[in-house]
Design an enzyme around this catalytic site. Sequence first.
Site, PDB file in Angstrom:
ATOM      1  N   ASP A  49       0.838  -1.215   0.000  1.00 55.23           N
ATOM      2  CA  ASP A  49       0.000   0.000   0.000  1.00 55.23           C
ATOM      3  C   ASP A  49       0.869   1.260   0.000  1.00 55.23           C
ATOM      4  O   ASP A  49       0.359   2.376  -0.123  1.00 55.23           O
ATOM      5  CB  ASP A  49      -1.001  -0.001   1.169  1.00 55.23           C
ATOM      6  CG  ASP A  49      -0.329   0.001   2.522  1.00 55.23           C
ATOM      7  OD1 ASP A  49       0.904  -0.146   2.586  1.00 55.23           O
ATOM      8  OD2 ASP A  49      -1.041   0.152   3.539  1.00 55.23           O
ATOM      9  N   SER A  50       2.194   1.081   0.058  1.00 56.57           N
ATOM     10  CA  SER A  50       3.096   2.224  -0.153  1.00 56.57           C
ATOM     11  C   SER A  50       2.839   2.852  -1.523  1.00 56.57           C
ATOM     12  O   SER A  50       3.266   3.975  -1.785  1.00 56.57           O
ATOM     13  CB  SER A  50       4.562   1.794  -0.030  1.00 56.57           C
ATOM     14  OG  SER A  50       4.821   0.691  -0.874  1.00 56.57           O
ATOM     15  N   LYS A 118      -1.275  -9.376   2.871  1.00 56.57           N
ATOM     16  CA  LYS A 118      -0.489  -8.932   4.028  1.00 56.57           C
ATOM     17  C   LYS A 118      -1.335  -7.936   4.813  1.00 56.57           C
ATOM     18  O   LYS A 118      -2.059  -7.120   4.225  1.00 56.57           O
ATOM     19  CB  LYS A 118       0.828  -8.282   3.591  1.00 56.57           C
ATOM     20  CG  LYS A 118       1.640  -7.711   4.770  1.00 56.57           C
ATOM     21  CD  LYS A 118       3.056  -7.361   4.390  1.00 56.57           C
ATOM     22  CE  LYS A 118       3.229  -6.028   3.720  1.00 56.57           C
ATOM     23  NZ  LYS A 118       2.762  -4.854   4.491  1.00 56.57           N
ATOM     24  N   GLU A 187       9.473  -4.211  10.069  1.00 60.28           N
ATOM     25  CA  GLU A 187       9.856  -2.921   9.469  1.00 60.28           C
ATOM     26  C   GLU A 187      10.422  -1.989  10.526  1.00 60.28           C
ATOM     27  O   GLU A 187       9.897  -1.901  11.656  1.00 60.28           O
ATOM     28  CB  GLU A 187       8.640  -2.264   8.793  1.00 60.28           C
ATOM     29  CG  GLU A 187       9.006  -0.895   8.189  1.00 60.28           C
ATOM     30  CD  GLU A 187       7.976  -0.320   7.233  1.00 60.28           C
ATOM     31  OE1 GLU A 187       6.962  -0.982   6.968  1.00 60.28           O
ATOM     32  OE2 GLU A 187       8.225   0.811   6.764  1.00 60.28           O
TER      33      GLU A 187
END
Length: 269
Positions: A49-50, A118, A187
């Site tokens: 979704d970046s 994800k 992350e």
Amino acid sequence: MSTQAPIRRNTVPQIAARKGGDPIVSLTSYHAHTAAIVDKFADFILVGDSLGMVMHGMDSTVGVPLDLMIMHGKAVVRGTQKALIVVDMPFGSYEESPKVAFRNAAKIMKETGCGAVKLEGGARMAKTIHFLVERGVPVMAHTGLTPQSSHVMGGFKTQGRDESTWDAHREDARAVAEAGAFAVVLEGMVEPLAAQITTEIDIPTIGIGASVHCDGQILVLEDMLGLNPWTPKFVKVYGQLGPMIEDSVRRYAEDVKNRAFPTEDEVYR
Ligand code: KIV
């Protein structure tokens, strides 16, 4: 005669089985033709979704709608043959309840043809992960710095700088592994914490800004290609596509002004 095409793509069990083995190679991709290039080298490709920030100029991933994820997911599946394709569930599409999460995960899988989804969150998402996996939806988890919660976290901050938070992060990773996630993205996490989690859980950890000790690595493709105006410090940049595009566009503009194009004779000769 069988009507089933042979599965050529990497499968979820194949990725899960790489725990502690050969490092898992992955990148994000949002676009059919770049995905076709990445497909030659990546074990899995994430339609992250970046893309809201990288492709659509948003300030965060919070505003990314489900339909946009599905549109880019379809393009990446079309452009690839080998890598497992994982599509991000965007903010608001899974947190409310396991049932809502299943409905949206099933929509993503049916409409894109991807192999897994994800979602972000640790222990708080364990029940949902279990619900999805039991119903046939493979889930990659994502803990540590979770950009969809950046408003709660107060920005994009490296996690685990304060050692008193480590137990909570370890518990998040343990909970998603026990719930049935086949891998977990770690992350923005300090190195010793990511290393510790990697030894403690039995599913692959995929690091992004979380040290070399993870079982695999992922980067945002445009970051490592030098295509974004700003790149996080942990990213090793392998290309300078931004300046290359600028130079090409500048030369094109000059050619237009100088009428320096092939003549009709040259083109149709
Ligand atoms: O959306 C994304 O690109 C991601 C990666 C940063 C792991 O979730």
